[in-house]
Design a protein around this motif. Structure first.
Motif, PDB file in Angstrom:
ATOM      1  N   LEU A  38     -13.261  -7.051  15.306  1.00  0.00           N
ATOM      2  CA  LEU A  38     -12.297  -6.827  14.060  1.00  0.00           C
ATOM      3  C   LEU A  38     -12.142  -8.019  13.108  1.00  0.00           C
ATOM      4  O   LEU A  38     -12.579  -7.935  12.053  1.00  0.00           O
ATOM      5  CB  LEU A  38     -10.792  -6.547  14.724  1.00  0.00           C
ATOM      6  N   LEU A  39     -11.663  -9.359  13.806  1.00  0.00           N
ATOM      7  CA  LEU A  39     -11.171 -10.126  13.011  1.00  0.00           C
ATOM      8  C   LEU A  39     -12.405 -11.341  12.908  1.00  0.00           C
ATOM      9  O   LEU A  39     -12.091 -12.558  13.094  1.00  0.00           O
ATOM     10  CB  LEU A  39     -10.347 -10.921  13.809  1.00  0.00           C
ATOM     11  N   ASN A  40     -13.696 -10.969  12.592  1.00  0.00           N
ATOM     12  CA  ASN A  40     -14.460 -11.969  12.317  1.00  0.00           C
ATOM     13  C   ASN A  40     -14.730 -12.479  11.060  1.00  0.00           C
ATOM     14  O   ASN A  40     -14.031 -12.174  10.113  1.00  0.00           O
ATOM     15  CB  ASN A  40     -16.019 -11.382  13.080  1.00  0.00           C
ATOM     16  N   ALA A  41     -15.214 -13.768  10.835  1.00  0.00           N
ATOM     17  CA  ALA A  41     -15.465 -14.389   9.857  1.00  0.00           C
ATOM     18  C   ALA A  41     -15.890 -13.815   8.619  1.00  0.00           C
ATOM     19  O   ALA A  41     -15.472 -14.191   7.567  1.00  0.00           O
ATOM     20  CB  ALA A  41     -15.955 -15.850  10.051  1.00  0.00           C
ATOM     21  N   GLU A  42     -16.895 -12.978   8.797  1.00  0.00           N
ATOM     22  CA  GLU A  42     -17.580 -12.291   7.576  1.00  0.00           C
ATOM     23  C   GLU A  42     -16.651 -11.217   6.974  1.00  0.00           C
ATOM     24  O   GLU A  42     -16.451 -11.280   5.842  1.00  0.00           O
ATOM     25  CB  GLU A  42     -18.842 -11.583   7.940  1.00  0.00           C
ATOM     26  N   ARG A  43     -15.797 -10.596   7.771  1.00  0.00           N
ATOM     27  CA  ARG A  43     -14.875  -9.326   7.386  1.00  0.00           C
ATOM     28  C   ARG A  43     -13.653 -10.142   6.686  1.00  0.00           C
ATOM     29  O   ARG A  43     -13.256  -9.541   5.545  1.00  0.00           O
ATOM     30  CB  ARG A  43     -14.929  -8.509   8.571  1.00  0.00           C
ATOM     31  N   PHE A  44     -13.104 -10.956   7.567  1.00  0.00           N
ATOM     32  CA  PHE A  44     -11.794 -11.376   6.804  1.00  0.00           C
ATOM     33  C   PHE A  44     -11.832 -12.813   7.281  1.00  0.00           C
ATOM     34  O   PHE A  44     -11.110 -13.434   8.208  1.00  0.00           O
ATOM     35  CB  PHE A  44     -10.830 -10.808   8.029  1.00  0.00           C
ATOM     36  N   PRO A  45     -12.505 -13.716   6.142  1.00  0.00           N
ATOM     37  CA  PRO A  45     -12.628 -15.196   6.240  1.00  0.00           C
ATOM     38  C   PRO A  45     -11.270 -15.814   6.216  1.00  0.00           C
ATOM     39  O   PRO A  45     -11.204 -16.755   7.082  1.00  0.00           O
ATOM     40  CB  PRO A  45     -13.458 -15.509   5.052  1.00  0.00           C
ATOM     41  N   SER A  46     -10.328 -15.431   5.516  1.00  0.00           N
ATOM     42  CA  SER A  46      -9.112 -16.093   5.499  1.00  0.00           C
ATOM     43  C   SER A  46      -8.256 -15.883   6.801  1.00  0.00           C
ATOM     44  O   SER A  46      -7.961 -16.970   7.301  1.00  0.00           O
ATOM     45  CB  SER A  46      -8.260 -15.706   4.261  1.00  0.00           C
ATOM     46  N   LEU A  47      -8.053 -14.572   7.197  1.00  0.00           N
ATOM     47  CA  LEU A  47      -7.395 -14.575   8.544  1.00  0.00           C
ATOM     48  C   LEU A  47      -7.850 -15.405   9.618  1.00  0.00           C
ATOM     49  O   LEU A  47      -7.388 -15.816  10.449  1.00  0.00           O
ATOM     50  CB  LEU A  47      -7.589 -13.001   8.877  1.00  0.00           C
ATOM     51  N   HIS A  48      -9.438 -15.065   9.495  1.00  0.00           N
ATOM     52  CA  HIS A  48     -10.140 -15.858  10.774  1.00  0.00           C
ATOM     53  C   HIS A  48      -9.972 -17.312  10.674  1.00  0.00           C
ATOM     54  O   HIS A  48      -9.716 -18.131  11.941  1.00  0.00           O
ATOM     55  CB  HIS A  48     -11.672 -15.729  10.547  1.00  0.00           C
ATOM     56  N   GLU A  49     -10.031 -18.029   9.309  1.00  0.00           N
ATOM     57  CA  GLU A  49      -9.649 -19.299   9.398  1.00  0.00           C
ATOM     58  C   GLU A  49      -8.231 -19.726   9.705  1.00  0.00           C
ATOM     59  O   GLU A  49      -8.116 -20.675  10.499  1.00  0.00           O
ATOM     60  CB  GLU A  49      -9.904 -19.938   7.961  1.00  0.00           C
ATOM     61  N   TRP A  50      -7.289 -19.039   9.366  1.00  0.00           N
ATOM     62  CA  TRP A  50      -5.915 -19.211   9.520  1.00  0.00           C
ATOM     63  C   TRP A  50      -5.814 -19.218  11.198  1.00  0.00           C
ATOM     64  O   TRP A  50      -5.165 -19.897  11.820  1.00  0.00           O
ATOM     65  CB  TRP A  50      -5.262 -17.818   9.196  1.00  0.00           C
ATOM     66  N   SER A  51      -6.410 -18.026  11.892  1.00  0.00           N
ATOM     67  CA  SER A  51      -6.478 -17.926  13.487  1.00  0.00           C
ATOM     68  C   SER A  51      -6.828 -19.342  14.063  1.00  0.00           C
ATOM     69  O   SER A  51      -6.068 -19.652  15.078  1.00  0.00           O
ATOM     70  CB  SER A  51      -7.123 -16.732  13.652  1.00  0.00           C
ATOM     71  N   GLN A  52      -8.056 -19.737  13.536  1.00  0.00           N
ATOM     72  CA  GLN A  52      -8.431 -21.183  14.172  1.00  0.00           C
ATOM     73  C   GLN A  52      -7.579 -22.374  14.051  1.00  0.00           C
ATOM     74  O   GLN A  52      -7.458 -22.864  14.832  1.00  0.00           O
ATOM     75  CB  GLN A  52     -10.025 -21.449  13.467  1.00  0.00           C
ATOM     76  N   ASN A  53      -7.036 -22.552  12.613  1.00  0.00           N
ATOM     77  CA  ASN A  53      -6.064 -23.472  12.467  1.00  0.00           C
ATOM     78  C   ASN A  53      -4.931 -23.191  13.382  1.00  0.00           C
ATOM     79  O   ASN A  53      -4.266 -24.152  13.797  1.00  0.00           O
ATOM     80  CB  ASN A  53      -5.679 -23.367  10.986  1.00  0.00           C
ATOM     81  N   PHE A  54      -4.223 -22.077  13.359  1.00  0.00           N
ATOM     82  CA  PHE A  54      -3.112 -21.696  14.342  1.00  0.00           C
ATOM     83  C   PHE A  54      -3.232 -22.242  15.566  1.00  0.00           C
ATOM     84  O   PHE A  54      -2.185 -23.197  16.054  1.00  0.00           O
ATOM     85  CB  PHE A  54      -3.013 -20.411  14.080  1.00  0.00           C
ATOM     86  N   LEU A  55      -4.265 -22.064  16.068  1.00  0.00           N
ATOM     87  CA  LEU A  55      -4.440 -22.256  17.568  1.00  0.00           C
ATOM     88  C   LEU A  55      -4.691 -23.735  17.946  1.00  0.00           C
ATOM     89  O   LEU A  55      -4.411 -24.325  18.997  1.00  0.00           O
ATOM     90  CB  LEU A  55      -5.570 -21.521  18.087  1.00  0.00           C
ATOM     91  N   GLN A  56      -5.117 -24.664  16.780  1.00  0.00           N
ATOM     92  CA  GLN A  56      -5.282 -26.095  16.867  1.00  0.00           C
ATOM     93  C   GLN A  56      -3.887 -26.698  16.424  1.00  0.00           C
ATOM     94  O   GLN A  56      -3.996 -27.978  16.356  1.00  0.00           O
ATOM     95  CB  GLN A  56      -6.532 -26.494  16.156  1.00  0.00           C
ATOM     96  N   THR A  57      -2.846 -26.157  16.005  1.00  0.00           N
ATOM     97  CA  THR A  57      -1.755 -26.605  15.516  1.00  0.00           C
ATOM     98  C   THR A  57      -0.705 -26.863  16.679  1.00  0.00           C
ATOM     99  O   THR A  57      -0.365 -26.066  17.387  1.00  0.00           O
ATOM    100  CB  THR A  57      -1.175 -26.136  14.389  1.00  0.00           C
ATOM    101  N   SER A  58      -0.015 -28.212  16.576  1.00  0.00           N
ATOM    102  CA  SER A  58       1.277 -28.171  17.581  1.00  0.00           C
ATOM    103  C   SER A  58       2.276 -27.430  16.860  1.00  0.00           C
ATOM    104  O   SER A  58       2.410 -27.567  15.928  1.00  0.00           O
ATOM    105  CB  SER A  58       1.500 -29.856  17.524  1.00  0.00           C
ATOM    106  N   PRO A  59       3.190 -26.886  17.642  1.00  0.00           N
ATOM    107  CA  PRO A  59       3.191 -26.797  19.064  1.00  0.00           C
ATOM    108  C   PRO A  59       2.207 -25.904  19.921  1.00  0.00           C
ATOM    109  O   PRO A  59       2.167 -25.714  20.981  1.00  0.00           O
ATOM    110  CB  PRO A  59       4.636 -26.663  19.490  1.00  0.00           C
ATOM    111  N   VAL A  60       1.574 -24.829  18.823  1.00  0.00           N
ATOM    112  CA  VAL A  60       1.128 -23.814  19.458  1.00  0.00           C
ATOM    113  C   VAL A  60       0.009 -24.267  20.497  1.00  0.00           C
ATOM    114  O   VAL A  60      -0.256 -23.919  21.649  1.00  0.00           O
ATOM    115  CB  VAL A  60       0.236 -23.041  18.391  1.00  0.00           C
TER     116      VAL A  60
END
Lengths: 225, 225
Positions: A173-195
């Motif tokens: 579903l949420l791969n980088a080709e189909r939804f580049p912005s959501l995919h990038e958000w998801s990667q950023n989100f998981l690397q941000t404190s406190p997440v």
């Protein structure tokens, strides 16, 4: 002396929402781990209507429903606001949080459990929901702008949890080709404190969802036979 | 100069919620009557996600979803607060408003359209939901205390609208013997300004719901044949 307790389970994303919010606010809390197979009398007393986690206990007063708890936390501890300050932006954040819970999560879950000829249609519905959120996040680092806010917390299920559902539902579903912005958000989100300091292991989420998926599929199979 | 418009239809209770709130606040608004059988391009542009009424347009900015609109109205026009001021009471009001939309309305609608052997079970589920709200209103004139507030507005569907569903579903739910406090609340509510000045006729609500009920029943019948 203030007392904050959270009745929760680590694999549930509505519970994770509340933990992230408390940590963003810097509120110390006691974690009361709930066994959903054998619910505690504290949970049943604290949320007699839904009998569900998460429940926040603030000085023994219970608050249930994750989005309601987020608003309570934001109104009680003013530091590091979760919701935007402007009423129109607040309304937009609340609109999309409801959309995630009422449409997007159900669509992705539906696509996960669907089998046979229903699968393609269910995956299509999930992609339609996600396309709307892709438009919302375009050009922004977080839904909340430069910092994680209420809508990022609400949308947190789209990171680890949706990725596990994709694996279990054998779909992309949420791969980088189909939804580049959501995919990038998801990667950023998981690397941000406190997440990043407060996320369950992938294996435990796989186990948590597998039970429910097998149960729903067995019900569907028995109703057809 | 401020411009407030409401895209709505008179028979829908989510739309009535927004009208009551605007009137409590003393906000003047233009009513844009929507024909749901032939939706306007303004509605489709203003709420492309759900394509549903009500939509509030404040200086041309659209806000959708009745409970989200109520919060927006309360934050934008401070006079006559709708939500309580205390964070815990606000959380309780939001919890019960969600309960009404996510459980109670669906249960009463389910009981209305149910037929045959499913009827008794569906009516039982509706009564269980209402029993929880009966406990909440006991000892109070309004959910909001001495004045109509956010939760009264959210619960407004339990007055005229549920009464019409009882008639069409040939069932008795909210009578004075079973739920004396809710029944009294419902009578008070309908006689209070601005509700009493802004309520559709019973006949028009009967007509509005009849179409949907017949449609759902015909679908159920065709899936069984």
């Amino acid at each position: 002396m203030e007392e904050v307790k959270l009745i929760a389970t680590h694999q549930s994303f509505p519970c994770a929402r509340v933990e992230w919010a408390l940590r963003i606010k810097g509120v110390e809390y006691e974690y009361l781990k709930e066994d959903l197979a054998n619910k505690s009398s504290l949970l049943l007393q604290s949320n007699p209507v839904h009998k569900k986690v998460p429940v926040l206990l603030h000085n023994n007063k219970p608050i249930a429903e994750s989005l309601v708890i987020l608003e309570y936390i934001d109104e009680t501890w003013k530091k590091n606001p979760l919701l935007p300050l402007d009423p129109y932006e607040r309304a937009q954040a609340r609109f999309w949080a409801r959309f995630i819970d009422e449409k997007c999560v159900l669509a992705v879950w539906g696509a996960t459990v669907a089998q046979g000829e229903e699968k393609e249609k269910a995956v299509g519905a999930a992609l339609e929901s996600l396309a709307l959120l892709e438009k919302e996040i375009q050009g922004k680092k977080y839904f909340g702008g430069e910092k994680i806010g209420y809508l990022d917390i609400a949308a947190g299920c789209m990171s680890l949890w949706f990725s596990v559902l994709e694996e279990l539902g054998e779909m992309e579903l949420l791969n980088a080709e189909r939804f580049p912005s959501l995919h990038e958000w998801s990667q950023n989100f998981l690397q941000t404190s406190p997440v990043k300091d407060c996320i369950p292991s992938r294996e435990s989420v796989v186990e948590y969802f597998s039970f429910g998926i097998n149960y729903v599929r067995s019900l569907a199979a028995s109703s057809k036979s």
